[in-house]
Design a protein around this motif. Sequence first.
Motif, PDB file in Angstrom:
ATOM      1  N   HIS A   3       0.887  -1.155   0.000  1.00 50.63           N
ATOM      2  CA  HIS A   3       0.000   0.000   0.000  1.00 50.63           C
ATOM      3  C   HIS A   3       0.930   1.210   0.000  1.00 50.63           C
ATOM      4  CE1 HIS A   3      -4.002   1.654   1.789  1.00 50.63           C
ATOM      5  NE2 HIS A   3      -3.489   2.465   0.891  1.00 50.63           N
ATOM      6  N   TYR A   4       1.354   1.646  -1.194  1.00 52.25           N
ATOM      7  CA  TYR A   4       2.455   2.579  -1.326  1.00 52.25           C
ATOM      8  C   TYR A   4       1.989   4.043  -1.272  1.00 52.25           C
ATOM      9  CZ  TYR A   4       4.887  -1.595  -2.980  1.00 52.25           C
ATOM     10  OH  TYR A   4       5.423  -2.843  -3.086  1.00 52.25           O
ATOM     11  N   VAL A   5       2.748   4.848  -0.505  1.00 48.31           N
ATOM     12  CA  VAL A   5       2.485   6.282  -0.429  1.00 48.31           C
ATOM     13  C   VAL A   5       3.804   7.022  -0.667  1.00 48.31           C
ATOM     14  CG1 VAL A   5       0.511   6.100   1.116  1.00 48.31           C
ATOM     15  CG2 VAL A   5       2.792   6.283   2.092  1.00 48.31           C
ATOM     16  N   THR A   6       3.749   8.120  -1.409  1.00 48.61           N
ATOM     17  CA  THR A   6       4.925   8.963  -1.628  1.00 48.61           C
ATOM     18  C   THR A   6       4.729  10.259  -0.854  1.00 48.61           C
ATOM     19  OG1 THR A   6       5.310   8.026  -3.822  1.00 48.61           O
ATOM     20  CG2 THR A   6       6.362  10.133  -3.337  1.00 48.61           C
ATOM     21  N   LEU A   7       5.671  10.538   0.024  1.00 44.63           N
ATOM     22  CA  LEU A   7       5.561  11.666   0.951  1.00 44.63           C
ATOM     23  C   LEU A   7       6.815  12.525   0.845  1.00 44.63           C
ATOM     24  CD1 LEU A   7       4.423   9.509   4.019  1.00 44.63           C
ATOM     25  CD2 LEU A   7       2.953  10.615   2.319  1.00 44.63           C
ATOM     26  N   ALA A   8       6.667  13.825   1.108  1.00 38.41           N
ATOM     27  CA  ALA A   8       7.793  14.758   0.960  1.00 38.41           C
ATOM     28  C   ALA A   8       7.932  15.640   2.184  1.00 38.41           C
ATOM     29  CB  ALA A   8       7.601  15.621  -0.289  1.00 38.41           C
ATOM     30  N   THR A   9       9.176  15.914   2.532  1.00 39.86           N
ATOM     31  CA  THR A   9       9.502  16.885   3.575  1.00 39.86           C
ATOM     32  C   THR A   9      10.595  17.786   3.027  1.00 39.86           C
ATOM     33  OG1 THR A   9      10.170  17.147   5.892  1.00 39.86           O
ATOM     34  CG2 THR A   9      11.215  15.365   4.653  1.00 39.86           C
ATOM     35  N   CYS A  10      10.954  18.842   3.745  1.00 41.33           N
ATOM     36  CA  CYS A  10      11.880  19.789   3.108  1.00 41.33           C
ATOM     37  C   CYS A  10      12.722  20.563   4.105  1.00 41.33           C
ATOM     38  CB  CYS A  10      11.106  20.762   2.222  1.00 41.33           C
ATOM     39  SG  CYS A  10       9.888  21.769   3.066  1.00 41.33           S
ATOM     40  N   ASN A  11      13.823  21.105   3.591  1.00 38.91           N
ATOM     41  CA  ASN A  11      14.628  22.138   4.238  1.00 38.91           C
ATOM     42  C   ASN A  11      14.347  23.454   3.524  1.00 38.91           C
ATOM     43  OD1 ASN A  11      16.060  20.159   5.785  1.00 38.91           O
ATOM     44  ND2 ASN A  11      17.448  19.828   4.060  1.00 38.91           N
ATOM     45  N   LEU A  12      14.014  24.491   4.279  1.00 38.71           N
ATOM     46  CA  LEU A  12      13.801  25.809   3.680  1.00 38.71           C
ATOM     47  C   LEU A  12      14.677  26.848   4.369  1.00 38.71           C
ATOM     48  CD1 LEU A  12       9.921  26.122   3.208  1.00 38.71           C
ATOM     49  CD2 LEU A  12      11.619  25.270   1.605  1.00 38.71           C
ATOM     50  N   ASN A  13      15.314  27.694   3.573  1.00 33.79           N
ATOM     51  CA  ASN A  13      16.112  28.788   4.122  1.00 33.79           C
ATOM     52  C   ASN A  13      15.207  30.017   4.245  1.00 33.79           C
ATOM     53  OD1 ASN A  13      17.978  30.827   4.691  1.00 33.79           O
ATOM     54  ND2 ASN A  13      19.569  29.857   3.468  1.00 33.79           N
ATOM     55  N   SER A  29       8.737  24.791  -2.789  1.00 35.08           N
ATOM     56  CA  SER A  29       8.841  23.463  -2.178  1.00 35.08           C
ATOM     57  C   SER A  29       7.602  22.614  -2.473  1.00 35.08           C
ATOM     58  CB  SER A  29       9.042  23.590  -0.658  1.00 35.08           C
ATOM     59  OG  SER A  29       7.854  24.021  -0.007  1.00 35.08           O
ATOM     60  N   ILE A  30       6.439  23.253  -2.550  1.00 33.49           N
ATOM     61  CA  ILE A  30       5.209  22.521  -2.889  1.00 33.49           C
ATOM     62  C   ILE A  30       5.268  22.030  -4.327  1.00 33.49           C
ATOM     63  CG2 ILE A  30       2.713  22.729  -3.166  1.00 33.49           C
ATOM     64  CD1 ILE A  30       2.791  24.803  -0.848  1.00 33.49           C
ATOM     65  N   ARG A  31       5.713  22.904  -5.221  1.00 29.90           N
ATOM     66  CA  ARG A  31       5.837  22.487  -6.623  1.00 29.90           C
ATOM     67  C   ARG A  31       6.813  21.321  -6.761  1.00 29.90           C
ATOM     68  NH1 ARG A  31       5.058  28.232  -7.672  1.00 29.90           N
ATOM     69  NH2 ARG A  31       7.248  28.624  -7.238  1.00 29.90           N
ATOM     70  N   GLU A  32       7.935  21.410  -6.051  1.00 31.92           N
ATOM     71  CA  GLU A  32       8.930  20.344  -6.151  1.00 31.92           C
ATOM     72  C   GLU A  32       8.410  19.046  -5.547  1.00 31.92           C
ATOM     73  OE1 GLU A  32      12.160  18.179  -7.063  1.00 31.92           O
ATOM     74  OE2 GLU A  32      11.635  20.176  -7.827  1.00 31.92           O
ATOM     75  N   ALA A  33       7.677  19.130  -4.428  1.00 29.90           N
ATOM     76  CA  ALA A  33       7.090  17.934  -3.831  1.00 29.90           C
ATOM     77  C   ALA A  33       6.136  17.259  -4.809  1.00 29.90           C
ATOM     78  CB  ALA A  33       6.375  18.296  -2.535  1.00 29.90           C
ATOM     79  N   ARG A  35       6.278  17.542  -8.095  1.00 31.87           N
ATOM     80  CA  ARG A  35       7.074  16.976  -9.189  1.00 31.87           C
ATOM     81  C   ARG A  35       7.640  15.608  -8.804  1.00 31.87           C
ATOM     82  NH1 ARG A  35       8.593  22.506 -10.510  1.00 31.87           N
ATOM     83  NH2 ARG A  35      10.227  22.509  -8.916  1.00 31.87           N
ATOM     84  N   GLN A  36       7.904  15.429  -7.512  1.00 33.13           N
ATOM     85  CA  GLN A  36       8.425  14.152  -7.041  1.00 33.13           C
ATOM     86  C   GLN A  36       7.316  13.150  -6.747  1.00 33.13           C
ATOM     87  OE1 GLN A  36      11.384  14.596  -3.922  1.00 33.13           O
ATOM     88  NE2 GLN A  36      12.286  16.404  -4.880  1.00 33.13           N
ATOM     89  N   GLY A  37       6.085  13.520  -7.033  1.00 38.55           N
ATOM     90  CA  GLY A  37       4.971  12.597  -6.900  1.00 38.55           C
ATOM     91  C   GLY A  37       4.394  12.476  -5.511  1.00 38.55           C
ATOM     92  N   ALA A  38       4.669  13.441  -4.625  1.00 44.72           N
ATOM     93  CA  ALA A  38       4.223  13.346  -3.236  1.00 44.72           C
ATOM     94  C   ALA A  38       2.762  13.748  -3.092  1.00 44.72           C
ATOM     95  CB  ALA A  38       5.094  14.232  -2.344  1.00 44.72           C
ATOM     96  N   SER A  39       2.090  13.099  -2.159  1.00 41.72           N
ATOM     97  CA  SER A  39       0.710  13.447  -1.835  1.00 41.72           C
ATOM     98  C   SER A  39       0.604  14.197  -0.516  1.00 41.72           C
ATOM     99  CB  SER A  39      -0.150  12.175  -1.771  1.00 41.72           C
ATOM    100  OG  SER A  39       0.432  11.214  -0.918  1.00 41.72           O
ATOM    101  N   LEU A  40       1.725  14.359   0.186  1.00 36.30           N
ATOM    102  CA  LEU A  40       1.791  15.120   1.434  1.00 36.30           C
ATOM    103  C   LEU A  40       3.101  15.880   1.452  1.00 36.30           C
ATOM    104  CD1 LEU A  40       1.092  15.839   4.446  1.00 36.30           C
ATOM    105  CD2 LEU A  40       2.176  13.663   5.063  1.00 36.30           C
ATOM    106  N   ARG A  41       3.041  17.170   1.766  1.00 35.87           N
ATOM    107  CA  ARG A  41       4.231  18.006   1.878  1.00 35.87           C
ATOM    108  C   ARG A  41       4.298  18.601   3.277  1.00 35.87           C
ATOM    109  NH1 ARG A  41       5.130  23.307   3.779  1.00 35.87           N
ATOM    110  NH2 ARG A  41       6.959  24.196   2.781  1.00 35.87           N
ATOM    111  N   VAL A  42       5.432  18.433   3.951  1.00 38.55           N
ATOM    112  CA  VAL A  42       5.652  18.929   5.306  1.00 38.55           C
ATOM    113  C   VAL A  42       6.738  19.997   5.271  1.00 38.55           C
ATOM    114  CG1 VAL A  42       6.229  18.311   7.682  1.00 38.55           C
ATOM    115  CG2 VAL A  42       5.092  16.638   6.199  1.00 38.55           C
TER     116      VAL A  42
END
Length: 705
Positions: A3-13, A29-33, A35-42
Amino acid sequence: MGHYVTLATCNLNQWALDFEGNRDRILESIREAKRQGASLRVGPELEITGYGCLDHFLEGDLYLHSWEVYAEILEHPDTSDIILDIGMPVMHKNVKYNCRVISYNREILLIRPKLSLANDGNYREMRYFTPWPKARYVEDYTLPRFVQNVCANESAIVPFGDCVLSTKDAVIGFETCEELFTPQSPHIGMSLDGVEIFTNSSGSHHELRKLNTRMELIREATAKCGGIYLYANQRGCDGDRLYYDGCAVIAVNGEVVAQGSQFSLDDVEVVSATLDLEAVRSYRASKISQCMQAANSPCYARVTCKAELSPSSVTFDSEVYPTPTREIRYHSPEEEIALGPACWMWDYVRRCRAAGFFVPLSGGIDSCATATIVYSMCVLVADAANNGNEQVIKDARVVTGDPDFVPTDPKELCNRIFHTCFMGTENSSKDTRSRAKDLAAAIGAYHTDLNMDSVVSAVRGLFETVTGKRPIFKVHGGSATENLALQNIQARLRMVLAYLFAQLLPWCRGRAGGLLVLGSANVDETLRGYLTKYDCSSADINPIGGISKTDLKKFIAYAEHKFDLPILNDFLTAVPTAELEPITKDYVQSDEVDMGMTYDELSVFGRLRKVEKCGPYSMFIKLYHEWTPRLSAEQIAAKVKRFFWFYAVNRHKTTVLTPSYHAEQYSPDDNRFDLRPFLINPGFSWASKKIDAIVKSLETKKKED
């Protein structure tokens, strides 16, 4: 199947109060998340305002502007079809909270306030915010009217409190920074109530050797409880002494699957991973004791969301597959010194729009370390430019004043923005002068050389004219008072000259703007007070002010090979000296002799005083067990008393410290970190009597034996 999920987190300056810049970096960062196929951005803690706003968090405008920026993010077309976890301050019932705001497709789903506030060391969150005191409790929050106009909520009311988010296929819970470090972290209770994905949005600063603590807590959280953990962090200098060191990470069931960089000039970095929710469920279900506790665990309020995190069409031949585990990457302390202060300085110079840096290069190891860190910064900038970082190229053009410049060569960049000067007197040696010149040439700095004897003589002569008294150095028969005053004349005049040259050297080279003066006093000298108030340790910023002499030596040894700078070995083998007293055939001024203690001993004193909270008595007890039989009890007692005497009489110097990069837990910085009085009885008479009594009893026992 999984049951696969793609999730994204980030470093922001992010930058404190830079609402528009912070907004744009969040959107990127939202656009990049996506682009990487994420359904959740933190994202990081308080990312809309920047974490380090300090007393600006007391201003009502800040809360208004935060919602205004959030509304712009919410209605931006690039933020659709992804769950957003965004950090910002929120006022609820006239109380200020540090919050996460969770949304999906322009619908604000919930606002989750921080439960445990960071309120020690560098942090004063309870000065600005109130912790949410009601575990598993939710209230109604009425959205501001202008937010209601842009969001897709059917009602103006959203849940506010300690709750979790239930999507079509998973349950998400939220932590914020300090909550991970508390004994009863929220992820424990949430995991027992079926939460499978945890987010942690942080504003965690860099300290030497600190990252392993944070990473182990993240790894252990999911090893113990099972689950997926997404850690986001701020990165960069957002306007103060701290450097937030990124290192966003994703872990599952005790293993790390994705890790962002700790030090970088990239303003936005997104890391993502594809994970199997069934692996979390299987991991937990196999632990019978956990199942028994879960069956009896109190429930969290669940806010529902129509989103689904995993695609429903995944098949065995799909290209979607779980991200493999990986080893955690750690930098050595020497690498941390090369990278952390360098990134901090780049943020500082580009944001204050100075024309570069100026260092009084003495030929000693401290100013050498400062200069080498500047060169490390130039290497990072050149690497980023060569990798096509348009923001770095744009910033370099502003700093250099050249609209066509591309900083691909670190030595060329160094020559344009870094200025050094050897400020010699009759007390300076040929060795220090030549070392300063050779180091500047090796890194490409624009170097000047001067003798300031005439200026020193003029000040000395002025005093003699006014008072009829001529002070002389100790080696010539003068008193300690005269000796110290004559040293301080030289030291303070160097500060005056440093600022003169920093203001006018760019003008001499046909450039506009001024230079930032860099300090080069290390943390041990500051702790001992072995510096002159308002001398060349007084500057605009100090990249080594939180680093020990021991670590600086190791850094120079590392940098010699890392940057191919053989000249650095000459600094390592030289005897540390201030060169403020005349050199004779029988006397050369030595820092450690002057201080009456070694730099290694100072590091030990500093950690016991600050980290382990030792006064003179408990410090003596600890060191007696550690340093005997190498030293006698009497010798240890003398060292402890000497340290506390000079620490106390020089404490006033810390009130005017140059803002320094915070890198060490025992920093004596009075302005933010080490809140102790600056007028202290240096004798510590009660503690001294107790120490003397122990020494006497040990001597008596030794004689009897």
